[in-house]
Motif scaffolding. Structure first.
Motif, PDB file in Angstrom:
ATOM      1  N   GLY A   1      12.864  55.457  59.073  1.00 57.02           N
ATOM      2  CA  GLY A   1      13.794  56.579  59.026  1.00 57.02           C
ATOM      3  C   GLY A   1      13.987  57.145  57.627  1.00 57.02           C
ATOM      4  O   GLY A   1      14.531  58.236  57.466  1.00 57.02           O
ATOM      5  N   GLU A   2      13.585  56.373  56.611  1.00 57.75           N
ATOM      6  CA  GLU A   2      13.768  56.820  55.219  1.00 57.75           C
ATOM      7  C   GLU A   2      12.573  57.608  54.687  1.00 57.75           C
ATOM      8  O   GLU A   2      12.543  58.011  53.534  1.00 57.75           O
ATOM      9  CB  GLU A   2      14.028  55.603  54.319  1.00 57.75           C
ATOM     10  N   ILE A   3      11.573  57.804  55.543  1.00 59.46           N
ATOM     11  CA  ILE A   3      10.358  58.500  55.105  1.00 59.46           C
ATOM     12  C   ILE A   3      10.636  59.976  54.844  1.00 59.46           C
ATOM     13  O   ILE A   3      11.341  60.631  55.599  1.00 59.46           O
ATOM     14  CB  ILE A   3       9.250  58.369  56.186  1.00 59.46           C
ATOM     15  N   GLU A   4      10.090  60.467  53.752  1.00 59.79           N
ATOM     16  CA  GLU A   4      10.180  61.895  53.452  1.00 59.79           C
ATOM     17  C   GLU A   4       8.791  62.418  53.099  1.00 59.79           C
ATOM     18  O   GLU A   4       7.974  61.686  52.552  1.00 59.79           O
ATOM     19  CB  GLU A   4      11.117  62.148  52.248  1.00 59.79           C
ATOM     20  N   VAL A   5       8.530  63.675  53.406  1.00 58.93           N
ATOM     21  CA  VAL A   5       7.239  64.292  53.084  1.00 58.93           C
ATOM     22  C   VAL A   5       7.441  65.238  51.908  1.00 58.93           C
ATOM     23  O   VAL A   5       8.355  66.060  51.913  1.00 58.93           O
ATOM     24  CB  VAL A   5       6.677  65.067  54.297  1.00 58.93           C
ATOM     25  N   SER A   6       6.594  65.091  50.886  1.00 61.39           N
ATOM     26  CA  SER A   6       6.679  65.998  49.737  1.00 61.39           C
ATOM     27  C   SER A   6       5.327  66.673  49.530  1.00 61.39           C
ATOM     28  O   SER A   6       4.298  66.150  49.955  1.00 61.39           O
ATOM     29  CB  SER A   6       7.079  65.227  48.481  1.00 61.39           C
ATOM     30  N   ASP A   7       5.350  67.805  48.866  1.00 60.90           N
ATOM     31  CA  ASP A   7       4.115  68.548  48.586  1.00 60.90           C
ATOM     32  C   ASP A   7       3.481  67.962  47.328  1.00 60.90           C
ATOM     33  O   ASP A   7       3.962  68.184  46.218  1.00 60.90           O
ATOM     34  CB  ASP A   7       4.438  70.033  48.399  1.00 60.90           C
TER      35      ASP A   7
ATOM     36  N   ASN B   1       6.562  64.100  62.205  1.00 57.49           N
ATOM     37  CA  ASN B   1       7.625  64.981  62.690  1.00 57.49           C
ATOM     38  C   ASN B   1       8.547  65.455  61.561  1.00 57.49           C
ATOM     39  O   ASN B   1       9.489  66.195  61.806  1.00 57.49           O
ATOM     40  CB  ASN B   1       8.461  64.277  63.769  1.00 57.49           C
ATOM     41  N   GLN B   2       8.254  65.009  60.341  1.00 59.47           N
ATOM     42  CA  GLN B   2       9.075  65.427  59.201  1.00 59.47           C
ATOM     43  C   GLN B   2       8.877  66.920  58.914  1.00 59.47           C
ATOM     44  O   GLN B   2       7.781  67.463  59.117  1.00 59.47           O
ATOM     45  CB  GLN B   2       8.667  64.641  57.945  1.00 59.47           C
ATOM     46  N   PRO B   3       9.905  67.596  58.391  1.00 57.80           N
ATOM     47  CA  PRO B   3       9.734  69.009  57.995  1.00 57.80           C
ATOM     48  C   PRO B   3       8.629  69.128  56.930  1.00 57.80           C
ATOM     49  O   PRO B   3       8.596  68.351  55.982  1.00 57.80           O
ATOM     50  CB  PRO B   3      11.103  69.380  57.399  1.00 57.80           C
ATOM     51  N   GLY B   4       7.726  70.071  57.138  1.00 56.62           N
ATOM     52  CA  GLY B   4       6.656  70.305  56.166  1.00 56.62           C
ATOM     53  C   GLY B   4       5.429  69.421  56.355  1.00 56.62           C
ATOM     54  O   GLY B   4       4.434  69.577  55.644  1.00 56.62           O
ATOM     55  N   ALA B   5       5.477  68.481  57.327  1.00 55.64           N
ATOM     56  CA  ALA B   5       4.364  67.536  57.498  1.00 55.64           C
ATOM     57  C   ALA B   5       3.058  68.253  57.820  1.00 55.64           C
ATOM     58  O   ALA B   5       2.004  67.926  57.277  1.00 55.64           O
ATOM     59  CB  ALA B   5       4.694  66.514  58.584  1.00 55.64           C
TER      60      ALA B   5
END
Length: 435
Positions: free
Chosen positions: A415-421, A378-382
């Motif tokens: 909750g600290e998960i982030e998605v990067s390219d 559900n992260q932005p960019g996932a």
């Protein structure tokens, strides 16, 4: 799970490092049963004397490298000799400045058999083949096996080595046979330097003919122009020993796509075409070559494989194939991303392997694995950027935190998960393209 401690450690350490483990990949395979069944069929055909080329195409992180390692595991069980190498800016199929023979050297360094799945099996194979020659020579000449290794029979054994090499090789057989004879001489006389020099030649590490002539008395060295003939010679040698065939996996085809000059790039694609034609026209037997690259590498009309018309006609996808109806018999196999259910199954397997590796039991339920996945997807960019590689690494990193800090709040971690390219920039091409 029927997993060995060494495999578990390799799986966990490699995946945390963002690379595919060299061993044990069969324990974390999900959602690829159709591809595997097709490969078992293909391996059977190669075992029966045919040759084959496959192109594994998928987005960054879709599992191309994983698939090649899985093929290794399947092929080793089918008694194939296998080898892996990556294309790099310094390793190519075609070159006139040593980059072709550098690829060959990488292949020879990584030769694996079932008893040595992590590579470095060339000396083992040579000694096994020599032992077969020794035994046959002893039988044919009624010499006791306890006596045949005596130096007085050295010439007899060497003659049989050369005779056998001549029977199975076509190009470069004389020097190939001479070097194997030298290897045997070092083997019998316990001259380590002679064996080392013979191995150096066979692995394409001699830079000049003068040096090779001084050390081994041969006229040629393996170079950019003849290394493919030498790979075919080795294939025949392995089959003569009783192996099913020789499978070579070549990953990171993006580095051919990135070659800056169109002429040199085309020469590399011409080499792919030559290998393709050899395999499918029956000019070589028991050889299986796999290439792995992105869709851009295959289809880009300006610098991809499709920019070379003769490859485009051979590698165009079956027009009747859909996402649901697949054709795994064609040369190009497009890897579809794992769905959420398959990723869930994969994470459960990884948790089991993690617990086994660290002799622990991480308190994380199926519901919490689902919660982790929901946070991630559900992260932005996932939807655009998220790859199985990143999902796996984040999951294992969280397991490591929980293992070392049992009282940590898991929902806070999620909750600290982030998605990067993480995708490489395929437009970052070196140099200026020549017209």
């Amino acid at each position: 799970m029927n997993i060995k401690p060494k495999e578990a450690t390799s799986i966990i350490n490699s995946l945390i490092g963002g690379v595919v483990p060299k061993i044990g990949v069969q324990h974390i395979t999900v959602g690829r049963s159709s591809e595997i069944n097709a490969m078992v069929t293909a391996l059977e055909e190669v075992k029966n004397g045919h040759s084959m080329v496959k192109f594994w195409i998928g987005d960054f992180g879709s599992g191309k490298s994983f698939m090649l390692h899985l093929l290794n595991t399947v092929a080793l069980k089918q008694k194939f000799v296998v080898a892996n190498a990556d294309f790099t800016p310094d390793n190519r199929l075609y070159s006139n400045d040593g980059k072709g023979v550098a690829l060959y050297a990488a292949i020879m360094d990584n030769i694996a058999i079932q008893t040595k799945p992590e590579g470095g099996a060339l000396p083992t194979l040579l000694e096994k083949w020599i032992e077969q020659i020794i035994t046959k020579t002893a039988e044919d000449n009624a010499i006791l096996l306890t006596e045949i290794r005596d130096e007085k029979y050295l010439m007899l054994i060497q003659n049989n080595i050369m005779k056998t090499i001549n029977e199975i090789t076509e190009v470069g057989g004389f020097d190939f046979g001479t070097v194997v004879m030298k290897y045997y001489e070092g083997y019998i006389k316990d001259e380590e330097s002679l064996r080392r020099n013979a191995l150096k030649w066979l692995k394409g590490e001699y830079k000049t003919k003068t040096e090779a002539r001084q050390d081994l008395g041969v006229r040629e060295v393996i170079n950019d122009l003849n290394y493919y003939d030498m790979l075919k010679n080795f294939c025949k040698l392995f089959v003569s020993m009783g192996y099913s065939g020789f499978m070579i996996n070549l990953d990171e085809a993006i580095n051919l796509y990135k070659i800056s000059t169109s002429t040199m790039r085309e020469k590399n694609y011409e080499k792919i075409l030559s290998i393709y034609n050899d395999c499918f026209q029956g000019k070589v037997g028991n050889l299986f070559i796999n290439f792995a690259g992105t869709k851009e590498v295959l289809e880009n009309p300006r610098r991809g494989f499709f920019s070379y018309d003769a490859l485009k006609t051979r590698l165009s996808t079956n027009k009747f194939e859909t996402a649901e109806i697949r054709d795994f018999a064609q040369p190009v196999i497009k890897l579809l991303p794992l769905d959420h259910n398959e990723i869930f199954v994969l994470l459960k397997k990884l948790k089991e392997i993690f617990d086994f590796n660290y002799k622990t039991h991480i308190d994380i339920s199926d519901d919490e694995i689902q919660q982790f996945m929901e946070e991630l997807f559900n992260q932005p960019g996932a939807s655009e950027f998220l790859t199985p590689r990143e999902v796996i690494r984040d999951f294992l990193n969280i397991l490591n935190i929980i293992r070392q800090n049992p009282d940590v709040d898991k929902s806070n971690l999620f909750g600290e998960i982030e998605v990067s390219d993480e995708r490489p920039d395929e437009s970052g091409l070196d140099g200026i393209e020549e017209l």
